[in-house]
Design a protein around this motif. Structure first.
Motif, PDB file in Angstrom:
ATOM      1  N   ASP A 316       0.834  -1.216   0.000  1.00  0.00           N
ATOM      2  CA  ASP A 316       0.000   0.000   0.000  1.00  0.00           C
ATOM      3  C   ASP A 316       0.865   1.260   0.000  1.00  0.00           C
ATOM      4  OD1 ASP A 316      -2.202  -1.602   0.063  1.00  0.00           O
ATOM      5  OD2 ASP A 316      -2.610  -1.342   2.208  1.00  0.00           O
ATOM      6  N   ALA A 317       1.887   1.275   0.847  1.00  0.00           N
ATOM      7  CA  ALA A 317       2.729   2.469   0.953  1.00  0.00           C
ATOM      8  C   ALA A 317       3.513   2.692  -0.342  1.00  0.00           C
ATOM      9  CB  ALA A 317       3.691   2.332   2.129  1.00  0.00           C
ATOM     10  N   ALA A 318       4.007   1.609  -0.924  1.00  0.00           N
ATOM     11  CA  ALA A 318       4.779   1.746  -2.174  1.00  0.00           C
ATOM     12  C   ALA A 318       3.871   2.244  -3.295  1.00  0.00           C
ATOM     13  CB  ALA A 318       5.415   0.409  -2.546  1.00  0.00           C
ATOM     14  N   ALA A 319       2.660   1.716  -3.360  1.00  0.00           N
ATOM     15  CA  ALA A 319       1.728   2.142  -4.410  1.00  0.00           C
ATOM     16  C   ALA A 319       1.358   3.607  -4.234  1.00  0.00           C
ATOM     17  CB  ALA A 319       0.478   1.264  -4.389  1.00  0.00           C
ATOM     18  N   ALA A 320       1.102   4.000  -2.984  1.00  0.00           N
ATOM     19  CA  ALA A 320       0.729   5.401  -2.735  1.00  0.00           C
ATOM     20  C   ALA A 320       1.850   6.337  -3.164  1.00  0.00           C
ATOM     21  CB  ALA A 320       0.403   5.594  -1.252  1.00  0.00           C
ATOM     22  N   LYS A 321       3.079   5.943  -2.859  1.00  0.00           N
ATOM     23  CA  LYS A 321       4.212   6.796  -3.209  1.00  0.00           C
ATOM     24  C   LYS A 321       4.468   6.787  -4.718  1.00  0.00           C
ATOM     25  CE  LYS A 321       7.794   8.343  -0.247  1.00  0.00           C
ATOM     26  NZ  LYS A 321       8.740   8.069   0.802  1.00  0.00           N
ATOM     27  N   ALA A 322       4.298   5.643  -5.344  1.00  0.00           N
ATOM     28  CA  ALA A 322       4.537   5.545  -6.786  1.00  0.00           C
ATOM     29  C   ALA A 322       3.594   6.463  -7.554  1.00  0.00           C
ATOM     30  CB  ALA A 322       4.366   4.100  -7.257  1.00  0.00           C
ATOM     31  N   LYS A 323       2.376   6.642  -7.005  1.00  0.00           N
ATOM     32  CA  LYS A 323       1.394   7.529  -7.663  1.00  0.00           C
ATOM     33  C   LYS A 323       1.886   8.971  -7.728  1.00  0.00           C
ATOM     34  CE  LYS A 323      -2.969   5.190  -6.840  1.00  0.00           C
ATOM     35  NZ  LYS A 323      -3.428   4.626  -5.579  1.00  0.00           N
ATOM     36  N   THR A 324       2.770   9.329  -6.802  1.00  0.00           N
ATOM     37  CA  THR A 324       3.239  10.719  -6.763  1.00  0.00           C
ATOM     38  C   THR A 324       4.448  10.957  -7.654  1.00  0.00           C
ATOM     39  OG1 THR A 324       4.809  10.411  -4.948  1.00  0.00           O
ATOM     40  CG2 THR A 324       2.501  10.803  -4.331  1.00  0.00           C
ATOM     41  N   ILE A 325       4.967   9.900  -8.275  1.00  0.00           N
ATOM     42  CA  ILE A 325       6.151  10.100  -9.135  1.00  0.00           C
ATOM     43  C   ILE A 325       5.737  10.909 -10.352  1.00  0.00           C
ATOM     44  CG2 ILE A 325       7.857   8.956 -10.609  1.00  0.00           C
ATOM     45  CD1 ILE A 325       7.761   6.579  -8.677  1.00  0.00           C
ATOM     46  N   ARG A 326       6.421  12.006 -10.558  1.00  0.00           N
ATOM     47  CA  ARG A 326       6.011  12.901 -11.637  1.00  0.00           C
ATOM     48  C   ARG A 326       6.697  12.519 -12.941  1.00  0.00           C
ATOM     49  NH1 ARG A 326       4.645  18.981 -11.734  1.00  0.00           N
ATOM     50  NH2 ARG A 326       5.231  19.475 -13.882  1.00  0.00           N
ATOM     51  N   LEU A 327       5.881  12.174 -13.916  1.00  0.00           N
ATOM     52  CA  LEU A 327       6.407  11.847 -15.241  1.00  0.00           C
ATOM     53  C   LEU A 327       6.468  13.103 -16.100  1.00  0.00           C
ATOM     54  CD1 LEU A 327       5.444   8.957 -14.305  1.00  0.00           C
ATOM     55  CD2 LEU A 327       5.062   8.488 -16.720  1.00  0.00           C
ATOM     56  N   GLY A 328       7.406  13.129 -17.016  1.00  0.00           N
ATOM     57  CA  GLY A 328       7.457  14.266 -17.929  1.00  0.00           C
ATOM     58  C   GLY A 328       8.742  14.249 -18.713  1.00  0.00           C
ATOM     59  N   PRO A 329       8.922  15.268 -19.551  1.00  0.00           N
ATOM     60  CA  PRO A 329      10.164  15.364 -20.324  1.00  0.00           C
ATOM     61  C   PRO A 329      11.348  15.564 -19.387  1.00  0.00           C
ATOM     62  CG  PRO A 329       8.767  17.300 -20.706  1.00  0.00           C
ATOM     63  CD  PRO A 329       7.991  16.372 -19.834  1.00  0.00           C
ATOM     64  N   GLY A 330      12.444  14.928 -19.679  1.00  0.00           N
ATOM     65  CA  GLY A 330      13.593  14.959 -18.787  1.00  0.00           C
ATOM     66  C   GLY A 330      14.159  16.345 -18.554  1.00  0.00           C
ATOM     67  N   LYS A 374       2.271  12.459 -26.876  1.00  0.00           N
ATOM     68  CA  LYS A 374       3.529  12.071 -27.518  1.00  0.00           C
ATOM     69  C   LYS A 374       4.523  11.649 -26.441  1.00  0.00           C
ATOM     70  CE  LYS A 374       3.829  13.256 -32.084  1.00  0.00           C
ATOM     71  NZ  LYS A 374       2.966  12.352 -32.761  1.00  0.00           N
ATOM     72  N   GLY A 375       5.493  10.869 -26.832  1.00  0.00           N
ATOM     73  CA  GLY A 375       6.511  10.444 -25.874  1.00  0.00           C
ATOM     74  C   GLY A 375       6.273   9.009 -25.456  1.00  0.00           C
ATOM     75  N   TRP A 376       7.384   8.286 -25.250  1.00  0.00           N
ATOM     76  CA  TRP A 376       7.300   6.853 -24.995  1.00  0.00           C
ATOM     77  C   TRP A 376       7.206   6.567 -23.495  1.00  0.00           C
ATOM     78  CZ3 TRP A 376      11.561   7.650 -28.876  1.00  0.00           C
ATOM     79  CH2 TRP A 376      11.019   7.647 -30.174  1.00  0.00           C
ATOM     80  N   TYR A 377       6.159   7.097 -22.894  1.00  0.00           N
ATOM     81  CA  TYR A 377       5.994   6.994 -21.446  1.00  0.00           C
ATOM     82  C   TYR A 377       5.316   5.682 -21.048  1.00  0.00           C
ATOM     83  CZ  TYR A 377       7.086  11.971 -21.322  1.00  0.00           C
ATOM     84  OH  TYR A 377       7.705  13.180 -21.439  1.00  0.00           O
ATOM     85  N   VAL A 378       5.697   5.225 -19.876  1.00  0.00           N
ATOM     86  CA  VAL A 378       5.032   4.078 -19.260  1.00  0.00           C
ATOM     87  C   VAL A 378       4.792   4.437 -17.796  1.00  0.00           C
ATOM     88  CG1 VAL A 378       5.322   1.674 -18.533  1.00  0.00           C
ATOM     89  CG2 VAL A 378       6.097   2.366 -20.799  1.00  0.00           C
ATOM     90  N   GLU A 379       3.635   4.077 -17.263  1.00  0.00           N
ATOM     91  CA  GLU A 379       3.355   4.373 -15.858  1.00  0.00           C
ATOM     92  C   GLU A 379       4.249   3.545 -14.943  1.00  0.00           C
ATOM     93  OE1 GLU A 379      -1.375   5.406 -15.633  1.00  0.00           O
ATOM     94  OE2 GLU A 379      -0.799   3.297 -15.713  1.00  0.00           O
ATOM     95  N   PRO A 380       4.743   4.143 -13.868  1.00  0.00           N
ATOM     96  CA  PRO A 380       5.406   3.325 -12.854  1.00  0.00           C
ATOM     97  C   PRO A 380       4.395   2.289 -12.355  1.00  0.00           C
ATOM     98  CG  PRO A 380       5.330   5.647 -12.170  1.00  0.00           C
ATOM     99  CD  PRO A 380       4.691   5.556 -13.511  1.00  0.00           C
ATOM    100  N   THR A 381       4.792   1.036 -12.390  1.00  0.00           N
ATOM    101  CA  THR A 381       3.842  -0.052 -12.165  1.00  0.00           C
ATOM    102  C   THR A 381       4.320  -0.980 -11.056  1.00  0.00           C
ATOM    103  OG1 THR A 381       3.123   0.019 -14.469  1.00  0.00           O
ATOM    104  CG2 THR A 381       2.756  -2.056 -13.278  1.00  0.00           C
TER     105      THR A 381
END
Ligand code: NAI
Ligand code: MG
Length: 500
Positions: A316-330, A374-381
């Motif tokens: 649960d804690a890992a999933a909650a934190k993973a949701k906050t990882i901000r994806l975007g252009p480097g 656009k962009g080859w993004y994948v959700e942290p899973t």
């Protein structure tokens, strides 16, 4: 340039730059004249065209390296001078840090802060081997008094090096620096996805004092440029980092000439969390171990083994934190995870996500993020309740995908941890020093971290057990890979040998 990138307010418009490869001290096109496209993974736009080198370009580069080594006398350049050249390369990387880091991010997709670390690590690697160049010693053996016997260390000659796209300039450093410290000449092939930073750094090779032909950069794909390098008879050794599949092929292709090979082939590394570990650190360590560099890391701790008494809370804690990882252009400094390097890699990872949905439960992620067109993004899973025999627990995914597996006790953790064909890295989290050491000793892995995962130092050996390959990079081990050992015996007894 896509309108999407402009709409997101990207600071600069990518222009399609033409690059040339670096052979015999000159920037040249491929002899066949063809090129391939290089992309920005965050926009999918072509940012560069690079020569598609083939067998004849490889042959030219190997010939230049041979000439530099045997005729132009690189093999006799003093260790002090080789060391100074390596220091100057480091100095160039440090002074061009911002430019190189930005280019690395544009080409690979990784967050800019991670590219900056990579540039620092690359510079440190050249510095380390600059220092080590003057510390390559032979040995004297205790033979009887009327003789002297010693072992000399000599450079192998021309080294062929094939590197991957996940840490482009850093992986080049891990290979070029020890080879030059040893006194070898180099033909290196960057990955076709990410050749730009090494070509940019090559602009400085002449100024730092590298004679023409000592380092040649041949661009091209695996079958076109990598395979001819492996089978070239004048290449004495191949150093490779990449997939196990290509590692096997390289070993087979090198067999005819009994060419030396060192292989770093990634893994499926266990990250083991006992219930007495510091909980917050543990959750952070699981995420960092799997998601840093978008999970495109050979040592990714993608099998997260968690003791049952903290298992649900941990997921649960890992999933909650993973949701906050901000994806975007480097290039965006707020980005914590960029896109994957290529459409091919995104599709490969997407295939594993599909498999995983059939094999385990999804705690978070599992697809492509909606916010980007656009962009080859994948959700942290994060998958949990994963059986260690599942595909997503056995195969290297090389993307932001974690498989969480429960265990009951130490013996079970060790059994699961070792139950893959791979053995690159592992980590164990506990506050019990006895348990930590028992587990360290039981793990079949070339790198074991305790209460951390991923810190990597140039002083310490890097490489795998089992199907993760063989040979070690970094530290004094790294230079060994490029050295021959010559035994010399000197007779001091002037009497006839007297046997016949
Ligand atoms: P790959 O192993 O095909 O590519 C790595 C390097 O090998 C590139 O420079 C490529 O041009 C070269 N290469 C490919 N075929 C070759 C051949 N026949 N002869 C000589 N050189 C050849 O890796 P790829 O396809 O980019 O990625 C596939 C998977 O490999 C990833 O999903 C990941 O699991 C793994 N991988 C592991 C890495 C590691 O650090 N150990 C790095 C990159 C990929
Ligand atoms: Mg491949």
């Amino acid at each position: 340039m896509t309108t999407t990138a402009a709409a997101r307010g990207r600071a600069r418009t990518p222009e399609v730059a033409s690059y040339r490869m670096y052979i015999d001290g000159k920037f040249v096109d491929a002899r066949g004249g063809s090129t391939f496209d290089v992309y920005d993974p965050s926009t999918e736009a072509v940012v560069a065209r690079v020569p598609a080198g083939g067998a004849e370009d490889v042959a030219g580069a190997v010939e230049a390296a041979r000439r530099a080594f045997y005729q132009a006398g690189w093999k006799n350049v003093s260790a002090q001078e080789r060391g100074r050249i390596l220091f100057r390369i480091a100095e160039r990387i440090r002074s061009r840090r911002a430019e190189l880091a930005e280019l690395e991010t544009i080409n690979s997709g990784k967050p800019i802060a991670e590219s900056e670390y990579d540039m620092d690590d690359a510079a440190t690697c050249y510095e380390y081997y600059g220092g080590l160049a003057t510390k390559i010693h032979g040995e004297v053996m205790p033979v009887p008094a009327d003789a002297v016997a010693f072992a000399m260390r000599e450079p192998m000659g021309v080294a062929g090096q094939i590197i991957p796209w996940n840490y482009p300039l850093l992986m080049a450093a891990w290979k070029i620096a020890p080879a030059l410290a040893a006194g070898c000449a180099v033909v290196i092939k960057p990955a076709e996805q990410t050749p730009l930073t090494l070509l940019r750094l090559a602009e400085d090779f002449e100024a730092v004092g590298l004679p023409p032909g000592v380092v040649n950069v041949v661009t091209g794909d695996g079958p076109g440029a990598g395979a001819p390098l492996v089978s070239h008879p004048d290449v004495r050794k191949i150093a490779f980092t990449g997939s196990a599949e290509v590692g096997r092929l390289i070993m087979r292709n090198a067999a005819d000439q009994l060419k030396r090979v060192s292989l770093e082939l990634g893994g499926k590394s266990p990250n083991i969390f006992f219930s007495d570990a510091d909980f917050e650190n543990a959750v952070d360590g699981a995420l960092f171990g799997t998601f840093v560099n978008q999970g495109e890391v050979c040592s990714a701790g993608s099998r997260v083994l968690v003791q049952r008494d903290i298992y649900s809370k941990f997921v649960d804690a890992a999933a909650a934190k993973a949701k906050t990882i901000r994806l975007g252009p480097g290039l965006d400094r707020d980005t914590k995870m960029g896109p994957l390097v290529s459409a091919e890699q995104r599709d490969r990872v997407a295939g594993y996500l599909k498999t995983g949905r059939g094999e385990a439960k999804v705690a978070v992620g599992g697809g492509r993020p909606k916010q980007f067109d656009k962009g080859w993004y994948v959700e942290p899973t994060i998958f949990y309740d994963v059986d260690n025999a599942a595909t997503i627990a056995q195969e290297e995914i090389f993307g932001p995908v974690m498989s969480v597996i429960p265990f009951t006790d130490e013996a079970e953790a060790i059994r699961i941890a070792n139950a893959t064909p791979y053995g690159l890295a592992a980590a164990v989290w506990t506050r019990d020093i006895f348990k930590a050491f028992r587990v360290v000793k039981a793990l079949e892995a070339g790198i074991v971290w305790v209460n951390h995962m991923q810190p990597t130092f140039v002083e310490a050996p890097w490489g795998g057990y089992k199907a993760s390959g063989f040979g070690r990079e970094l530290g004094h081990w790294g230079v060994e890979e490029y050295l021959e050992t010559k035994q010399v015996f000197i007779n001091l007894d002037e009497k006839p040998i007297g046997w016949y």
